[in-house]
Design a protein around this motif. Structure first.
Motif, PDB file in Angstrom:
ATOM      1  N   VAL A   1       0.861  -1.212  -0.137  1.00  0.00           N
ATOM      2  CA  VAL A   1       0.019   0.278  -0.060  1.00  0.00           C
ATOM      3  C   VAL A   1       0.868   1.267   0.116  1.00  0.00           C
ATOM      4  N   GLY A   2       0.807   2.106  -0.958  1.00  0.00           N
ATOM      5  CA  GLY A   2       1.550   3.477  -1.115  1.00  0.00           C
ATOM      6  C   GLY A   2       0.461   4.583  -1.191  1.00  0.00           C
ATOM      7  N   SER A   3       1.026   5.564  -0.908  1.00  0.00           N
ATOM      8  CA  SER A   3      -0.023   6.815  -1.137  1.00  0.00           C
ATOM      9  C   SER A   3       0.842   8.347  -1.328  1.00  0.00           C
ATOM     10  N   PHE A   4       0.298   9.325  -2.026  1.00  0.00           N
ATOM     11  CA  PHE A   4       0.980  10.500  -2.052  1.00  0.00           C
ATOM     12  C   PHE A   4       0.295  11.426  -1.130  1.00  0.00           C
ATOM     13  N   SER A   5      -0.327  11.107   0.037  1.00  0.00           N
ATOM     14  CA  SER A   5      -0.900  12.085   0.890  1.00  0.00           C
ATOM     15  C   SER A   5       0.178  12.737   1.750  1.00  0.00           C
ATOM     16  N   LYS A   6       1.257  12.202   2.055  1.00  0.00           N
ATOM     17  CA  LYS A   6       2.309  12.785   2.869  1.00  0.00           C
ATOM     18  C   LYS A   6       3.186  13.497   2.153  1.00  0.00           C
ATOM     19  N   SER A   7       3.519  12.784   0.839  1.00  0.00           N
ATOM     20  CA  SER A   7       4.516  13.579   0.017  1.00  0.00           C
ATOM     21  C   SER A   7       3.857  14.765  -0.693  1.00  0.00           C
ATOM     22  N   LEU A   8       2.442  14.788  -1.112  1.00  0.00           N
ATOM     23  CA  LEU A   8       2.077  15.821  -1.848  1.00  0.00           C
ATOM     24  C   LEU A   8       1.358  16.736  -0.855  1.00  0.00           C
ATOM     25  N   PHE A   9      -0.094  16.153  -0.617  1.00  0.00           N
ATOM     26  CA  PHE A   9      -0.910  16.761   0.125  1.00  0.00           C
ATOM     27  C   PHE A   9      -2.029  16.170   0.676  1.00  0.00           C
ATOM     28  N   PRO A  10      -2.512  15.955   1.782  1.00  0.00           N
ATOM     29  CA  PRO A  10      -3.562  14.810   2.313  1.00  0.00           C
ATOM     30  C   PRO A  10      -4.792  14.772   1.621  1.00  0.00           C
ATOM     31  N   GLY A  11      -5.234  16.094   1.007  1.00  0.00           N
ATOM     32  CA  GLY A  11      -6.629  16.092   0.436  1.00  0.00           C
ATOM     33  C   GLY A  11      -6.484  15.741  -1.157  1.00  0.00           C
ATOM     34  N   LEU A  12      -5.285  15.364  -1.328  1.00  0.00           N
ATOM     35  CA  LEU A  12      -5.326  14.561  -2.735  1.00  0.00           C
ATOM     36  C   LEU A  12      -6.258  13.447  -2.665  1.00  0.00           C
ATOM     37  N   ARG A  13      -6.039  12.643  -1.835  1.00  0.00           N
ATOM     38  CA  ARG A  13      -6.617  11.547  -1.585  1.00  0.00           C
ATOM     39  C   ARG A  13      -6.389  10.497  -2.920  1.00  0.00           C
ATOM     40  N   LEU A  14      -5.006  10.165  -3.044  1.00  0.00           N
ATOM     41  CA  LEU A  14      -4.809   9.113  -4.059  1.00  0.00           C
ATOM     42  C   LEU A  14      -3.693   8.409  -3.399  1.00  0.00           C
ATOM     43  N   GLY A  15      -3.906   6.950  -3.793  1.00  0.00           N
ATOM     44  CA  GLY A  15      -2.727   5.978  -3.187  1.00  0.00           C
ATOM     45  C   GLY A  15      -3.012   4.909  -4.196  1.00  0.00           C
ATOM     46  N   TYR A  16      -2.320   3.990  -4.017  1.00  0.00           N
ATOM     47  CA  TYR A  16      -2.113   2.629  -4.851  1.00  0.00           C
ATOM     48  C   TYR A  16      -1.831   1.507  -4.033  1.00  0.00           C
ATOM     49  N   LEU A  17      -2.497   0.421  -4.782  1.00  0.00           N
ATOM     50  CA  LEU A  17      -2.159  -1.126  -4.011  1.00  0.00           C
ATOM     51  C   LEU A  17      -1.334  -2.011  -5.138  1.00  0.00           C
ATOM     52  N   VAL A  18      -0.408  -2.406  -4.697  1.00  0.00           N
ATOM     53  CA  VAL A  18       0.369  -3.465  -5.469  1.00  0.00           C
ATOM     54  C   VAL A  18       0.249  -4.882  -5.031  1.00  0.00           C
ATOM     55  N   GLY A  19      -0.278  -5.696  -6.015  1.00  0.00           N
ATOM     56  CA  GLY A  19      -0.298  -7.232  -5.482  1.00  0.00           C
ATOM     57  C   GLY A  19      -0.375  -8.140  -6.555  1.00  0.00           C
ATOM     58  N   PRO A  20      -0.458  -9.490  -6.254  1.00  0.00           N
ATOM     59  CA  PRO A  20      -0.529 -10.102  -7.378  1.00  0.00           C
ATOM     60  C   PRO A  20      -1.816 -10.155  -8.206  1.00  0.00           C
TER      61      PRO A  20
END
Length: 495
Positions: A325-344
């Motif tokens: 699980v990754g996210s751009f909330s901390k590196s950009l801004f929390p209101g962006l609400r954009l993350g990602y899942l990586v899995g099989p």
């Protein structure tokens, strides 16, 4: 703001006149604060046309309400809701009509958590906000984001902005994540192994919904991210909390029969400890031999103060046991609400189908704007700027904490992040302490929310420095120290 004609209706077959119905609707709306002071009423011509009545009917109703003080008129501007009308008090439950639907019975599932959350939505109004997860707007390159947003609105990207991708994601953003973001964590993934989400919490929810049910057992860290605990509990699975120590989650404490392990291995939430390499290898080996899945929330990996942050669990996984699980909330801004899942692929197919049922996909314009922000180099500059500023703030906070004698409970230096996990002296309840500090313009986050059993942790609290400027940190820490000392002396914040 103008009031729309569509908000009005009349019944030609009613016992009362059309003019009386219109007057009553306007009065009720004003008293109930559905129409607010200063709002402009529809013109008599437009309202008469919408209702299918004569213009004289509307004009007469307006004139009556003007004489009664509900409306005011302005020359050549029309009628407006008057300023001095008192609103009706809200009806109590006892005053509600008996015919009202019984929603306590109609609600089939309940999602509100009875445990009180101590997040402060008004943190910006305090001079010393040690508030985690909130961004300092001065640190973000708004000009670059605006340019990327405008570029995403251009003719070239109009299809991305307007199309329904069904279950798909923006290929440019996914490609950047697979070729630039994930390799920095040692992770190799194909585009079909990445799913965009509305932030990390949405990613965790999708993972929990796909992997858990009432017959399965999930391991969570104790303490842990409160949102994850609530997500897991909502699945009605068996929850097994494991206490973390200075080396992170102890893999040898897992019992047999576990189905899913949720962990923040590289940067434990909230203690900031890092799981040792030996424990990571043992956890992965147990996942391989015992057949359970691992969900790794790799939050804040970008904010590292060392050149070689610890490897992600996913990068060490040779058997496809880890969902990342990754996210751009901390590196950009929390209101962006954009993350990602990586899995099989097997897991991603189910998660993608579930996401499609709930929200189809994150907004196309948001995805493409982020893709431009990353690919044009703005993201790398942003992260490097955050590292420098956070390193400075952490140094100031570290000195202030030691100067004023506060106690760090979690990792003292760590590899990065934006917060400290603290412990107040015995006898000081941090929920009460947090309330007392608000009067001194200080916001802290009490610790009980992070624990499975809240009263086991009433002495802990978290201090973040992402939302407070360096020149305010020392005074804020001093106020916290004085409040703790006062609580000890008076017993006012005791259990």
């Amino acid at each position: 703001m103008a009031i729309a004609p569509e908000l009005f209706f009349v019944d030609p077959d009613a016992a009362t006149t059309l003019q009386h119905q219109l007057r009553q609707q306007i009065v009720d709306a004003i008293l109930d604060r559905r129409f607010l002071a200063g709002e402009r009423m529809p013109s008599s011509r437009l309202l008469a046309k919408h209702l299918g009545v004569s213009r004289l009917t509307v004009a007469t109703a307006y004139a009556d309400l003007l004489s009664q003080g509900y409306l005011t008129s302005r020359d050549r501007s029309g009628y407006f809701v008057a300023d001095a009308v008192a609103a009706q008090p809200a009806m109590s439950a006892a005053d509600q009509p008996d015919s009202r639907a019984d929603w306590s019975r109609l609600i089939g599932q309940r999602f509100r958590n009875p445990r009180r959350r101590h997040q402060n939505p008004d943190w910006r109004n305090y001079r010393f906000p040690f508030t985690y997860g909130q961004a300092d707007p001065q640190l973000f390159d708004r000009s670059a984001w605006r340019q990327c947003s405008l570029q995403a609105l251009g003719q070239r990207d109009f299809d991305v902005l307007t199309a329904d991708f069904y279950e798909a994601d923006d290929p440019e953003l996914v490609l950047y994540i697979t070729r630039h973001i994930l390799p920095r964590r040692g992770i190799s993934a194909r585009p079909e192994e990445v799913l965009l989400t509305m932030g990390a919490q949405n990613a965790l929810w999708l993972a929990a919904q796909v992997l858990l049910n009432q017959r399965r057992t999930a391991v969570i860290e104790n303490p842990c991210y409160p949102g994850l605990r609530e997500i897991v509990e909502q699945t009605r699975c068996h929850v097994l909390p494991i206490d973390v120590d200075a080396q992170g989650l102890p893999a040898d404490a897992l019992r047999s029969g576990v189905d899913v392990v949720f962990t923040t291995a590289s940067h434990q939430c909230p203690t900031n400890t890092t799981m040792t390499l030996a424990r990571r290898k043992l956890l992965l080996e147990r996942a391989r031999t015992e057949g359970f899945a691992i969900v790794e929330d790799d939050y804040e990996f970008e904010v590292s103060f060392t050149n070689s942050p610890s490897p992600a669990l996913k990068s060490l996984d040779q058997h496809d046991s880890v969902i990342y699980v990754g996210s751009f909330s901390k590196s950009l801004f929390p209101g962006l609400r954009l993350g990602y899942l990586v899995g099989p692929p097997e897991f991603l197919a189910e998660a993608r189908a579930l996401r499609a049922l709930v929200l189809r996909h994150p907004p196309g314009h948001l995805q493409r704007t982020t893709a431009y922000f990353l690919s044009l180099g703005h993201y790398d500059r942003q992260v490097e700027h955050l590292r420098r500023v956070y390193a400075e703030r952490r140094n100031v906070m570290d000195q202030a904490i030691r100067k004023h004698g506060l106690t760090i409970a979690g990792a003292e230096s760590g590899a990065g992040g934006s917060s400290y996990w603290m412990r107040a002296p015995d006898g000081v309840n941090t929920i009460t302490l947090a309330q007392d500090l608000l009067a001194q313009d200080v916001v802290i986050e009490p610790g009980p929310d992070f624990f499975v059993t809240p009263m086991d942790s009433s002495h802990h609290y978290r201090l973040a420095y992402s939302s407070i400027a360096s020149d305010r940190i020392e005074e804020g820490i001093a106020r916290i120290a004085r409040a703790i000392s006062s609580a000890q002396n008076s017993g006012g914040s005791t259990d």
